[in-house]
Write an enzyme that holds these catalytic residues in place. Structure first.
Site, short mmCIF file in Angstrom:
data_model
loop_
_atom_site.label_atom_id
_atom_site.label_comp_id
_atom_site.label_asym_id
_atom_site.label_seq_id
_atom_site.Cartn_x
_atom_site.Cartn_y
_atom_site.Cartn_z
N THR A 38 0.84 -1.20 0.00
CA THR A 38 0.00 0.00 0.00
C THR A 38 0.87 1.25 0.00
O THR A 38 1.89 1.31 0.68
CB THR A 38 -0.95 0.06 1.23
N VAL A 91 -12.01 -6.48 -0.83
CA VAL A 91 -11.58 -5.07 -0.87
C VAL A 91 -11.10 -4.70 0.53
O VAL A 91 -11.75 -5.01 1.52
CB VAL A 91 -12.76 -4.15 -1.29
N GLY A 92 -9.95 -4.04 0.59
CA GLY A 92 -9.39 -3.65 1.88
C GLY A 92 -9.84 -2.27 2.33
O GLY A 92 -10.89 -1.76 1.89
N ASP A 93 -9.05 -1.65 3.18
CA ASP A 93 -9.39 -0.34 3.74
C ASP A 93 -9.05 0.82 2.82
O ASP A 93 -9.63 1.90 2.95
CB ASP A 93 -8.64 -0.14 5.06
N THR A 130 -1.80 2.22 6.11
CA THR A 130 -1.28 1.01 5.48
C THR A 130 -1.28 -0.11 6.52
O THR A 130 -1.05 0.14 7.70
CB THR A 130 0.16 1.23 4.94
N GLY A 131 -1.59 -1.31 6.08
CA GLY A 131 -1.61 -2.42 7.02
C GLY A 131 -2.71 -3.41 6.69
O GLY A 131 -3.18 -3.45 5.56
N GLY A 158 -6.01 -4.46 6.06
CA GLY A 158 -7.18 -3.66 5.72
C GLY A 158 -8.38 -3.93 6.59
O GLY A 158 -9.09 -3.00 6.99
#
Ligand code: GLY
Length: 310
Positions: A178, A207-209, A229-230, A232
Site C-alpha cells: 500500500t 476489498v481492503g481499507d 497502510t496495514g 485492511g
C-alpha cells in the site's frame, strides 16, 4: 496568496523491513521516496493544491514496481492484479474511490476523476472501467502489471494455501504494501490519497481499507489528512483514519499525538498491524505504526525532505 507553509508526507507500506536490507534494495526505496517527495514539493511551490500534490505522489508511487500499488501490485487468487484507491479533499470533504479495478495504470487518477466528474464516491469493477474509458484514463495490458517477483510471491502463497499481506514474505510481520500521501498546501487545504493492490492471493473480490473513506484515507481541513497502510480488515473495523481525525477534533491533539493515539487504539481494539501518516491543519507531520517498521518520507512546513526506512 500562496505561502511556503506547505507540508507533504508519503508512505510505501509498513512491516518488518529486514528483507529489504537483506536484498540490498534499501537505497532504491530511499531514492524513490526522495525523488517523489521533491517532485511533490515542486507541485506545491508552483501553486498546486494539496489534492494535486497527493495525486502526483500517489501516481509516481503507483508507477514504481517497488510498491504494492499500480505497477507492482500483488496478485489475486486468479493471478491477476485488482486494485483499490481513494483520494479525499479536506475542503468540503469531497472524495473519490475505486475498488477491484483492473488494467488502469493509475487507480488514484481514476479516483480523482470519480471525485471531480461523477456524483458518486466509489465505483467498482466493470463500471469503474467503463467510467475510466469515458474519461480517457490510461489503460495498460496485463503484462505491464504482472511482474516476476509478484508471480514468485503468488506461487508461494498458492502453495501455502493462504492469503499473504505483502511484498515478499509469508509471515505477517514482513513488509505490508500500500502507498499513500497526505498534504497541506500553502492555502491551508488538506488532502489524502491511498492506493493498493491489496493482499496476495486475495479471494472473492476482497476489498481492503484503502478505498474506504474513514478507514484507509481521510482528510478534513479542520482536523488533519490521514493515509493508512496495514491489514485492511483491521483498519475497516476500527475506522482508523477517521479515528485519528477525531483525536484531533475532540481531543485537540496535533498530528504526532493523533497518529500515536490512533495506532494505540488499533492495537487495543483489534491487535492491529499497520501504520498511518498524518498532517494536521497547522502543517505538522506525524507517523505511527504497530509494525516493527515503516517506509515513509516527510517535508514539514517547507523544510528539507526526510525519508525513513525504519
Ligand atoms: N491496507 C491494504 C489492504 O489491506 O488492502
Amino acid at each position: 496568496m500562496i505561502s511556503d507553509n506547505f507540508s507533504l508526507m508519503i508512505h510505501g507500506g509498513a512491516g518488518a523491513l529486514q528483507h529489504i536490507r537483506r536484498e540490498g534494495n534499501e537505497s532504491d526505496f530511499m531514492q524513490s521516496m526522495q525523488r517523489i517527495l521533491e517532485g511533490g514539493r515542486q507541485v506545491l511551490v508552483s501553486g498546486g493544491t494539496a489534492l494535486d500534490a497527493v495525486e502526483y505522489c500517489a501516481v509516481h508511487l503507483e508507477d514504481d514496481p517497488l510498491y504494492n500499488a499500480g505497477r507492482g501490485s500483488v496478485l489475486n487468487e486468479y493471478g491477476e492484479v485488482e486494485m483499490d484507491a481513494a483520494i479525499m479533499d479536506g475542503q468540503g470533504l469531497e472524495a473519490g474511490a475505486v475498488a477491484g479495478i483492473t488494467n488502469v495504470k493509475n487507480p488514484i487518477a481514476l479516483a480523482r476523476r470519480v471525485l471531480e466528474k461523477s456524483e458518486h464516491v466509489m465505483l467498482i469493477g466493470k463500471g469503474a472501467r467503463e467510467f475510466a474509458n469515458l474519461h480517457n484514463v490510461e489503460i495498460m495490458t496485463d503484462n505491464y502489471f504482472v511482474i516476476d517477483s509478484r508471480i514468485r510471491q503468488w506461487r508461494e502463497a498458492q502453495k501455502a494455501g493462504g492469503m499473504m499481506l505483502d511484498h515478499e514474505d509469508v509471515t505477517p510481520q514482513h513488509k505490508l504494501g500500500t502507498i499513500g500521501a497526505v498534504a497541506r498546501d500553502g492555502n491551508g487545504n488538506l488532502a489524502a490519497a491511498t492506493s493498493t493492490g491489496g493482499i496476495v492471493n486475495k479471494r472473492w473480490g476482497r476489498v481492503g481499507d484503502s478505498p474506504i473513506v474513514g478507514a484507509g484515507v481521510f482528510a478534513d481541513n479542520e482536523t488533519c489528512a490521514v493515509s493508512a497502510t496495514g491489514y485492511g480488515e483491521q483498519f475497516q473495523r476500527t475506522v482508523l483514519s477517521k479515528m485519528v481525525s477525531d483525536f484531533v477534533h475532540f481531543k485537540g491533539m496535533d498530528a504526532q499525538a493523533a497518529a500515536t493515539a490512533g495506532i494505540n487504539y488499533l492495537v487495543d481494539k483489534v491487535n492491529g498491524l499497520g501504520g498511518v501518516i498524518v498532517i494536521d491543519r497547522n502543517g505538522h507531520c506525524g507517523v505511527g505504526h504497530s509494525t516493527s517498521g515503516m517506509i515513509y518520507g516527510a517535508i514539514e512546513l517547507g523544510g528539507e525532505s526526510l525519508c525513513h526506512l525504519a
